[in-house]
Design a protein around this motif. Structure first.
Motif, PDB file in Angstrom:
ATOM      1  N   MET A 123    -137.475  90.825 -23.983  1.00  9.32           N
ATOM      2  CA  MET A 123    -137.125  89.436 -24.348  1.00  9.32           C
ATOM      3  C   MET A 123    -135.623  89.231 -24.150  1.00  9.32           C
ATOM      4  O   MET A 123    -134.811  90.015 -24.646  1.00  9.32           O
ATOM      5  N   THR A 124    -135.263  88.187 -23.452  1.00  5.51           N
ATOM      6  CA  THR A 124    -133.843  87.892 -23.289  1.00  5.51           C
ATOM      7  C   THR A 124    -133.298  87.128 -24.495  1.00  5.51           C
ATOM      8  O   THR A 124    -132.130  87.188 -24.783  1.00  5.51           O
ATOM      9  N   THR A 125    -134.179  86.414 -25.189  1.00  5.92           N
ATOM     10  CA  THR A 125    -133.749  85.655 -26.375  1.00  5.92           C
ATOM     11  C   THR A 125    -134.789  85.856 -27.460  1.00  5.92           C
ATOM     12  O   THR A 125    -135.958  86.064 -27.171  1.00  5.92           O
ATOM     13  N   SER A 126    -134.365  85.763 -28.724  1.00 11.04           N
ATOM     14  CA  SER A 126    -135.344  85.798 -29.803  1.00 11.04           C
ATOM     15  C   SER A 126    -135.979  84.414 -29.890  1.00 11.04           C
ATOM     16  O   SER A 126    -135.399  83.430 -29.453  1.00 11.04           O
ATOM     17  N   PRO A 127    -137.219  84.304 -30.474  1.00  5.88           N
ATOM     18  CA  PRO A 127    -137.879  83.005 -30.492  1.00  5.88           C
ATOM     19  C   PRO A 127    -137.060  81.967 -31.272  1.00  5.88           C
ATOM     20  O   PRO A 127    -136.460  82.284 -32.293  1.00  5.88           O
ATOM     21  N   ARG A 128    -137.023  80.742 -30.752  1.00  7.34           N
ATOM     22  CA  ARG A 128    -136.323  79.652 -31.415  1.00  7.34           C
ATOM     23  C   ARG A 128    -137.140  79.231 -32.631  1.00  7.34           C
ATOM     24  O   ARG A 128    -138.359  79.148 -32.548  1.00  7.34           O
ATOM     25  N   PRO A 129    -136.526  78.953 -33.802  1.00  7.86           N
ATOM     26  CA  PRO A 129    -137.344  78.522 -34.942  1.00  7.86           C
ATOM     27  C   PRO A 129    -137.972  77.159 -34.663  1.00  7.86           C
ATOM     28  O   PRO A 129    -137.354  76.322 -34.005  1.00  7.86           O
ATOM     29  N   PRO A 130    -139.196  76.927 -35.150  1.00  6.84           N
ATOM     30  CA  PRO A 130    -139.853  75.643 -34.909  1.00  6.84           C
ATOM     31  C   PRO A 130    -139.067  74.497 -35.526  1.00  6.84           C
ATOM     32  O   PRO A 130    -138.361  74.672 -36.509  1.00  6.84           O
ATOM     33  N   HIS A 131    -139.174  73.322 -34.937  1.00  8.96           N
ATOM     34  CA  HIS A 131    -138.489  72.124 -35.433  1.00  8.96           C
ATOM     35  C   HIS A 131    -138.952  71.803 -36.863  1.00  8.96           C
ATOM     36  O   HIS A 131    -140.145  71.867 -37.159  1.00  8.96           O
ATOM     37  N   PRO A 132    -138.023  71.426 -37.763  1.00  8.36           N
ATOM     38  CA  PRO A 132    -138.402  71.215 -39.176  1.00  8.36           C
ATOM     39  C   PRO A 132    -139.357  70.049 -39.416  1.00  8.36           C
ATOM     40  O   PRO A 132    -140.003  69.999 -40.475  1.00  8.36           O
ATOM     41  N   ALA A 133    -139.481  69.121 -38.468  1.00  5.86           N
ATOM     42  CA  ALA A 133    -140.396  67.988 -38.684  1.00  5.86           C
ATOM     43  C   ALA A 133    -141.863  68.388 -38.498  1.00  5.86           C
ATOM     44  O   ALA A 133    -142.767  67.622 -38.822  1.00  5.86           O
TER      45      ALA A 133
END
Ligand code: PSU
Ligand code: MN
Length: 310
Positions: free
Chosen positions: A1-11
């Motif tokens: 993985m080049t990046t860790s997963p982005r956190p889901p949008h709070p909405a």
């Protein structure tokens, strides 16, 4: 993985199972809800939605059917919610332009390919399985009726597995617009772009890949280049389930004429045509539609598993 997963949008409201899989980097497959509410008749639509979720699970991924519930973009529907989206004929068809209204007024909405892509991306899901894409409508050179699905493919980083575009649309112009928008159109195991009910359309695909691993690497390359756009993976209906083009083309021609005679316009056109095709084919087209969605679910899940393993 080049990046860790982005956190889901709070909405967003994420089903716990989906949230857990995303946090762990396990494969998740997004599914749309307009195909349930406006794409197939009840109760076949609910049976299809359940079956597809089962196929995704059997393939080793977590299904995430996406919809708007009381104004909340929701990623991962419960079983009774699948039933509600199939049975309640008042549920609105929601494309991207409708999202702010449906969210701000707190109502339910069934998401199209375009709005499902957008919500999937906000959740951090990159693979989405459906039946057919929207595209350039017949006569769009005067009506300018072009599905927002194409716009979304140009600006949202989600790979959509479909059985191509049916000839209620102008398939050639749809492919031209996808080229203009910079969207890779991948023929999965085919050199020809499929026309949904049939494996052929007479039009070539610009690129072909034959395995889930190859598709996963293409998705990864697009992400790593930061292109920020989607990918259309066209997976032809299995040969044993396809309809002869001569048979389905006659049905579609009649459905288009009826649509015109009824004065149907705007977002109602596609649902009307889909329903009319089922009626005019005495349900034959529904069998093919169900078969191709199952097949897309199997292929899309294999791609999601391969992508998570890169
Ligand atoms: N084509 C199908 N089944 C569907 C649709 C299209 O075979 O259910 C739905 C999808 O939700 C798609 C939408 O995103 O119709 C496109 O509608 P429009 O042409 O109004 O953009
Ligand atoms: Mn339209």
């Amino acid at each position: 993985m080049t990046t860790s997963p982005r956190p889901p949008h709070p909405a967003l409201a994420l089903a716990p199972e989906v949230a857990a899989a995303l946090a762990d980097g396990r494969p998740v497959v997004a599914l749309e809800s307009t195909i349930i509410s406006h794409g197939m008749p009840y109760p076949h639509n609910v049976a299809m939605a359940r079956e597809v979720e089962g196929i995704v699970r059997d393939g080793g991924a977590v299904p995430a059917t996406i919809a708007i519930l009381d104004g909340r973009p929701t990623v991962g529907l419960a079983d009774d919610q699948l039933e509600m989206f199939g049975a309640d004929t008042a549920i609105r068809k929601v494309s991207v332009r409708d999202l702010p209204h449906v969210v701000s007024t707190g109502v339910h909405g069934a998401t199209t390919v375009a709005s499902t892509m957008r919500i999937a991306a906000l959740a951090g899901i990159r693979i989405f399985v459906t039946g057919g894409l929207g595209g350039v409508h017949q006569g769009a050179e005067t009506s300018m009726d072009v599905s927002a699905d194409l716009t979304e493919l140009s600006r949202t980083e989600v790979a959509v597995i479909s059985a191509g575009v049916k000839s209620i649309l102008d398939i050639g112009r749809t492919l031209e617009v996808l080229e203009t928008l910079g969207v890779p159109v991948v023929g999965y195991g085919t050199d020809e772009f499929p026309s949904f009910f049939s494996r052929s359309s007479g039009l070539p695909v610009p690129m072909r890949l034959d395995t889930p691993e190859e598709v996963a690497r293409l998705i990864r390359a697009s992400v790593d280049l930061g292109l920020g756009s989607g990918i259309a993976i066209a997976n032809p209906v299995p040969a044993e389930d396809e309809m002869a083009r001569a048979d389905i083309d006659g049905v579609i021609a009649r459905a288009l004429a009826d649509c015109d005679a009824q004065g149907i316009t705007g977002k109602d056109i596609t649902p009307y045509l889909l329903g009319r095709i089922v009626e005019l084919s005495d349900g034959r087209s529904l069998e093919t539609n169900l078969a191709l969605v199952r097949h897309n679910a199997r292929v899309g899940t294999a791609i999601a598993v391969a992508y998570a393993g890169l």
